[in-house]
Design a protein around this motif. Structure first.
Motif, short mmCIF file in Angstrom:
data_model
loop_
_atom_site.label_atom_id
_atom_site.label_comp_id
_atom_site.label_asym_id
_atom_site.label_seq_id
_atom_site.Cartn_x
_atom_site.Cartn_y
_atom_site.Cartn_z
N GLY A 5 0.79 -1.23 0.00
CA GLY A 5 0.00 0.00 0.00
C GLY A 5 0.82 1.27 0.00
O GLY A 5 0.26 2.37 -0.14
N PHE A 6 2.13 1.15 0.14
CA PHE A 6 3.01 2.33 0.15
C PHE A 6 3.89 2.38 -1.10
O PHE A 6 4.84 3.15 -1.16
CB PHE A 6 3.87 2.32 1.42
CG PHE A 6 3.06 2.28 2.68
CD1 PHE A 6 2.55 3.44 3.24
CD2 PHE A 6 2.75 1.06 3.28
CE1 PHE A 6 1.77 3.40 4.38
CE2 PHE A 6 1.97 1.01 4.44
CZ PHE A 6 1.48 2.18 4.98
N GLY A 7 3.56 1.51 -2.06
CA GLY A 7 4.27 1.52 -3.33
C GLY A 7 5.58 0.77 -3.33
O GLY A 7 6.32 0.80 -4.33
N ARG A 8 5.90 0.08 -2.24
CA ARG A 8 7.16 -0.67 -2.19
C ARG A 8 7.04 -1.95 -3.01
O ARG A 8 6.07 -2.69 -2.88
CB ARG A 8 7.52 -0.99 -0.74
CG ARG A 8 7.88 0.23 0.08
CD ARG A 8 8.07 -0.08 1.55
NE ARG A 8 6.84 -0.56 2.18
CZ ARG A 8 6.66 -0.62 3.49
NH1 ARG A 8 7.62 -0.23 4.32
NH2 ARG A 8 5.52 -1.07 3.98
N LYS A 9 8.04 -2.21 -3.83
CA LYS A 9 8.05 -3.38 -4.71
C LYS A 9 8.92 -4.48 -4.09
O LYS A 9 10.12 -4.29 -3.91
CB LYS A 9 8.57 -2.99 -6.09
CG LYS A 9 7.72 -1.90 -6.74
CD LYS A 9 8.33 -1.40 -8.04
CE LYS A 9 7.48 -0.29 -8.65
NZ LYS A 9 8.08 0.25 -9.89
N HIS A 10 8.32 -5.60 -3.80
CA HIS A 10 9.00 -6.68 -3.07
C HIS A 10 9.58 -7.70 -4.05
O HIS A 10 8.92 -8.67 -4.43
CB HIS A 10 8.04 -7.31 -2.08
CG HIS A 10 7.60 -6.36 -1.02
ND1 HIS A 10 6.65 -5.39 -1.25
CD2 HIS A 10 8.00 -6.20 0.27
CE1 HIS A 10 6.48 -4.67 -0.15
NE2 HIS A 10 7.28 -5.14 0.78
N THR A 11 10.83 -7.46 -4.44
CA THR A 11 11.49 -8.29 -5.44
C THR A 11 12.54 -9.21 -4.84
O THR A 11 13.33 -9.81 -5.56
CB THR A 11 12.15 -7.39 -6.49
OG1 THR A 11 13.08 -6.50 -5.83
CG2 THR A 11 11.12 -6.57 -7.25
N TYR A 12 12.55 -9.32 -3.51
CA TYR A 12 13.57 -10.08 -2.80
C TYR A 12 12.87 -11.04 -1.84
O TYR A 12 12.14 -10.61 -0.95
CB TYR A 12 14.47 -9.09 -2.06
CG TYR A 12 15.61 -9.64 -1.24
CD1 TYR A 12 15.91 -10.99 -1.16
CD2 TYR A 12 16.41 -8.76 -0.49
CE1 TYR A 12 16.96 -11.46 -0.40
CE2 TYR A 12 17.47 -9.22 0.27
CZ TYR A 12 17.73 -10.57 0.32
OH TYR A 12 18.77 -11.02 1.09
N LEU A 13 13.07 -12.33 -2.03
CA LEU A 13 12.46 -13.36 -1.19
C LEU A 13 13.53 -14.07 -0.38
O LEU A 13 14.49 -14.62 -0.93
CB LEU A 13 11.72 -14.39 -2.06
CG LEU A 13 11.06 -15.55 -1.30
CD1 LEU A 13 9.89 -15.04 -0.45
CD2 LEU A 13 10.59 -16.63 -2.27
N ARG A 73 -1.23 -5.57 3.32
CA ARG A 73 -1.43 -5.26 4.73
C ARG A 73 -0.13 -4.87 5.45
O ARG A 73 -0.15 -4.54 6.63
CB ARG A 73 -2.04 -6.46 5.45
CG ARG A 73 -3.50 -6.74 5.05
CD ARG A 73 -4.01 -8.01 5.70
NE ARG A 73 -5.40 -8.29 5.35
CZ ARG A 73 -6.02 -9.43 5.58
NH1 ARG A 73 -5.36 -10.42 6.17
NH2 ARG A 73 -7.28 -9.59 5.24
N LYS A 74 0.99 -4.91 4.74
CA LYS A 74 2.27 -4.58 5.36
C LYS A 74 2.27 -3.13 5.83
O LYS A 74 1.83 -2.22 5.11
CB LYS A 74 3.41 -4.81 4.35
CG LYS A 74 4.79 -4.59 4.92
CD LYS A 74 5.86 -5.09 3.95
CE LYS A 74 7.26 -4.89 4.50
NZ LYS A 74 8.30 -5.51 3.65
N LYS A 75 2.76 -2.92 7.04
CA LYS A 75 2.77 -1.57 7.61
C LYS A 75 3.91 -0.74 7.04
O LYS A 75 4.86 -1.26 6.46
CB LYS A 75 2.87 -1.67 9.13
CG LYS A 75 1.68 -2.36 9.77
CD LYS A 75 1.84 -2.43 11.28
CE LYS A 75 0.63 -3.10 11.92
NZ LYS A 75 0.76 -3.19 13.41
#
Length: 376
Positions: free
Chosen positions: A55-63, A352-354
């Motif tokens: 929801g804050f536009g962060r792109k999660h490209t790392y697992l 839902r990530k803060k």
């Protein structure tokens, strides 16, 4: 490798600070030019699915993918002295389940996977897993974080199977202190693994060091000396609270204090330019082959640029290291869920990530799993 430190007696006694705000003060001085953030590259390969954007536009490209809860050490900051209850094997992700979920993340835009544990190298099918993961189209980096105990003999095959980046945990250069911290012998094996990694061409070899007052804070500059003539990136990590590790603010050495310690001994210390998603603050010392970094999760968090998700060995997805919320991917997977249903579950969790984790004192009071369950 520099000679070991022999003095282990008369360690500093933990003491309270006059003002806890000391931890939150950024004492970073102008080491050379002021650091700047590199622009985000939107053309890094895979198109990023909305599933990975919060929801804050962060792109999660790392697992960060934990392969096992088992470990051949018993580090004090990772688990309580009495140990932890391990998840029964039938409830852990199988080889095929790991690949199914990893492929789902990679086809959605993840381009970096780090294998963690427990100790990932104790998993018997580690080579097969690495080989299969490294063949996923779109994956650019396959990294591993390891304690180095069995790494030296497995490293040539791991590299052949696709491991591109390497972090080795080592919190002391003193063998007897190592045994005290890990409740096991094996210091020389970790040193052998670091040298073996350099010999087979890893550059840099990242060495993770959790700094604790009264235990290894007197070794900070000795660790920095490892970077003089070897391609080692020493990463000083602030002591973080997890269930069972008896975290105490008195044991925490804040980034500002560690930085001052290094700068006084090495006045040519200069800040490097960090990527917006970087977890560490990186520095170079004139004439040193390697580099020095600080992971400042407690006193100067980097949540605004977070691009990391965690898949635990039991199949739970954790969107924040310090948050208690988890969602199972194993259960719907075993119930026959298709890729779209799994993507919906993942996307809902990510959304839902803060914006940031709680402060360190709140984190210390929040129920969370031991680090060995989460994955380092």
């Amino acid at each position: 490798m520099k000679r070991y430190i022999s003095r282990i007696t008369n360690w500093p006694t933990p003491f309270p600070f006059r003002n806890l705000n000391f931890f939150m003060v950024d004492k970073e001085r102008n080491f050379g030019s002021k650091p700047t953030k590199e622009p985000i590259n939107n053309e890094e390969g895979n198109q990023i699915s909305d599933m990975l954007i919060d929801g804050f536009g962060r792109k999660h490209t790392y697992l960060r993918l934990s392969l096992t809860e088992r470990c051949n050490l018993r580090c004090q900051y990772c688990m309580p002295a009495e140990g932890v209850d391990l998840t029964p094997s039938p409830k852990l992700l199988t080889h095929n389940e790991i690949l199914r979920l990893a492929n789902l993340f990679v086809t959605s835009g993840v381009d970096k996977i780090r294998l963690t544990g427990g100790e990932p190298t104790v998993r018997k099918d580690i080579h097969d897993i690495c080989s299969d993961l490294s063949s996923l189209k779109g994956l650019k980096t396959l990294a591993i974080t390891t304690n180095g105990i069995t790494l030296a003999k497995k490293l040539p095959m791991l590299k052949q199977c696709g491991i591109t980046n390497l972090n080795i945990s080592l919190d002391t250069l003193v063998p007897s202190k190592f045994e005290f911290m890990t409740r096991r012998k094996g210091h020389h094996k970790v040193i052998e693994s670091i040298n073996a990694a350099i010999d087979v061409g890893y550059n840099p070899v990242k060495v993770n060091c959790v700094v604790m007052r009264g235990f290894n804070d007197d070794e900070i500059c000795d660790f920095v000396n490892l970077t003089v003539d070897k391609p080692i990136n020493v990463r000083f990590i602030e002591f973080m609270p997890f269930d069972g590790n008896v975290w105490n603010v008195k044991k925490l050495i804040p980034y500002s204090e560690m930085l001052d310690t290094v700068a006084k001994k090495f006045p040519t210390l200069k800040r490097l330019c960090d990527h917006p998603t970087e977890t560490a603050k990186n520095f170079q010392i004139d004439g040193h082959v390697g580099t020095v970094s600080f992971v400042t999760s407690m006193t100067k968090h980097f949540c605004a640029g977070c691009n990391r998700l965690r898949l635990l060995a039991d199949g739970n997805l954790k969107v924040c290291l310090f948050g208690p919320s988890e969602v199972s991917l194993r259960d719907p997977l075993r119930s026959g869920a298709g890729d779209e249903e799994l993507r919906e579950i993942i996307g809902t969790a990510v959304k839902r990530k803060k914006a940031s984790h709680a402060g360190m004192f709140d984190i210390a009071k929040t129920a969370n799993r031991p680090m060995i369950h989460i994955g380092g």
